[in-house]
Design a protein around this motif. Structure first.
Motif, short mmCIF file in Angstrom:
data_model
loop_
_atom_site.label_atom_id
_atom_site.label_comp_id
_atom_site.label_asym_id
_atom_site.label_seq_id
_atom_site.Cartn_x
_atom_site.Cartn_y
_atom_site.Cartn_z
N GLY A 58 0.92 -1.39 -0.08
CA GLY A 58 0.08 -0.01 -0.04
C GLY A 58 0.87 1.46 -0.08
N ILE A 59 1.95 1.15 0.61
CA ILE A 59 2.99 2.47 0.61
C ILE A 59 3.55 2.59 -0.66
N PHE A 60 3.90 1.45 -1.33
CA PHE A 60 4.43 1.63 -2.72
C PHE A 60 3.32 2.09 -3.60
N LYS A 61 2.24 1.76 -3.56
CA LYS A 61 1.30 2.02 -4.45
C LYS A 61 0.91 3.66 -4.36
N ALA A 62 0.79 4.07 -3.16
CA ALA A 62 0.67 5.49 -2.73
C ALA A 62 1.49 6.35 -3.13
N THR A 63 2.89 5.92 -3.13
CA THR A 63 4.06 6.71 -3.40
C THR A 63 4.79 6.51 -4.64
N GLY A 64 4.35 5.47 -5.62
CA GLY A 64 4.90 5.19 -6.78
C GLY A 64 6.12 4.72 -6.49
N ASN A 65 6.30 4.07 -5.64
CA ASN A 65 7.79 3.29 -5.08
C ASN A 65 7.53 1.75 -5.71
N GLN A 66 8.72 1.09 -5.76
CA GLN A 66 8.52 -0.08 -5.91
C GLN A 66 9.73 -1.00 -5.05
N ALA A 67 9.83 -2.36 -5.06
CA ALA A 67 10.78 -2.97 -4.33
C ALA A 67 12.19 -2.73 -4.88
N PRO A 68 13.33 -2.76 -4.11
CA PRO A 68 14.40 -2.32 -4.62
C PRO A 68 14.90 -2.98 -5.71
N MET A 69 14.87 -4.74 -5.51
CA MET A 69 15.36 -5.57 -6.59
C MET A 69 14.61 -5.24 -7.92
N MET A 70 13.54 -4.74 -7.89
CA MET A 70 12.65 -4.33 -9.13
C MET A 70 13.15 -3.09 -9.67
N ALA A 71 13.20 -2.23 -8.95
CA ALA A 71 13.68 -0.64 -9.22
C ALA A 71 14.96 -0.79 -9.68
N ASN A 72 15.83 -1.69 -9.17
CA ASN A 72 17.45 -1.32 -9.60
C ASN A 72 17.72 -2.57 -10.68
N ALA A 73 16.80 -3.22 -11.21
CA ALA A 73 16.91 -4.30 -12.07
C ALA A 73 17.59 -3.61 -13.16
N GLY A 74 17.42 -2.70 -13.86
CA GLY A 74 18.20 -2.06 -14.89
C GLY A 74 19.31 -1.67 -14.79
N ILE A 75 19.86 -1.71 -13.46
CA ILE A 75 21.19 -0.82 -13.15
C ILE A 75 22.25 -1.98 -13.02
N LYS A 76 23.12 -1.86 -13.88
CA LYS A 76 24.21 -2.91 -13.61
C LYS A 76 24.80 -3.09 -12.53
N GLY A 77 24.87 -3.99 -11.74
CA GLY A 77 25.76 -4.07 -10.48
C GLY A 77 25.12 -3.78 -9.09
N LYS A 78 24.00 -2.95 -9.34
CA LYS A 78 23.45 -2.36 -7.99
C LYS A 78 22.71 -3.44 -7.09
N ASN A 79 21.92 -4.29 -7.61
CA ASN A 79 21.38 -5.31 -6.74
C ASN A 79 22.46 -6.10 -6.18
N GLU A 80 23.62 -6.49 -6.87
CA GLU A 80 24.67 -7.27 -6.38
C GLU A 80 25.12 -6.62 -4.91
N TYR A 81 25.40 -5.40 -5.27
CA TYR A 81 26.10 -4.45 -4.23
C TYR A 81 25.00 -4.41 -2.90
#
Length: 203
Positions: A44-67
């Motif tokens: 509900g917090i994600f929906k209200a703020t337009g946020n998403q789980a970091p693993m999803m948000a970082n999916a397109g950034i090379k190396g960020k999820n690994e870090y």
């Protein structure tokens, strides 16, 4: 700062909520502060703020999820979380667990309930969005799982959880774990040292 309250915007579905609570308890105890767990729905917090789980948000950034995972391992080692394990069913729908947390608070069973569900989620790998598993886990912990599951369906309980979530967003929360001390907001398990500093500075 003795007697002050740390509001912990909380959802069992976040592994970082599990990891944040023990060191936060240490800091609160050091300063004589109280922790108020505020049950909310992370989705509900994600929906209200337009946020998403970091693993999803970082999916397109090379190396960020690994870090991010590297930093999690460092935090786990620093605080000695020998029993922590990522839940094999992650992400787990926590609607039942969070509603039942509201009910457990009203029954005076919040502390035992929170410990039991955190253990099931982040040590034992239980599928806590399965109603039968949920009831069995709580029964093993000495609670009445069926009664809590039933109480979770009360409209007043549902409304309270929804109101908590909306209020958390209004205060500025966009994810979990978020902490408030009065109007001061801190986000993330890595900010517990900052909470320690703040409590020391404002003592």
């Amino acid at each position: 700062m003795a007697g002050k309250t740390i509001d912990f915007i909380f959802d069992f579905g976040s592994p970082n909520a599990y990891l944040a609570l023990p060191p936060l308890r240490d800091v609160a105890g050091k300063h004589g502060a109280e922790i108020n767990l505020v049950p909310c729905l992370l989705g509900g917090i994600f929906k209200a703020t337009g946020n998403q789980a970091p693993m999803m948000a970082n999916a397109g950034i090379k190396g960020k999820n690994e870090y991010m995972m590297l930093e999690m391992r460092r935090f786990i080692e620093k605080h000695g979380f020998t029993r922590f394990a990522m839940n094999p069913h992650f992400p787990v729908n926590t609607l039942l667990a969070m509603r039942a947390m509201v009910a457990a608070r009203h029954r005076g069973e919040e502390a035992a309930y929170v410990d039991a569900v955190l253990k099931a989620m982040w040590e034992d790998g239980e599928k806590m969005d399965d109603a039968q598993v949920f009831v069995a886990v709580l029964d093993r912990a000495g609670l009445d799982g069926a009664a809590l599951a039933e109480a979770a369906q009360d409209q007043a309980v549902k409304d309270e959880l929804a109101a908590n979530t909306a209020e958390a967003v209004e205060r500025g929360a966009f994810g979990i774990p978020t902490f408030f001390i009065g109007s001061e907001m801190f986000f993330g398990k890595d900010r517990i040292d900052a909470i320690d500093d703040f409590l020391q500075e404002t003592a």
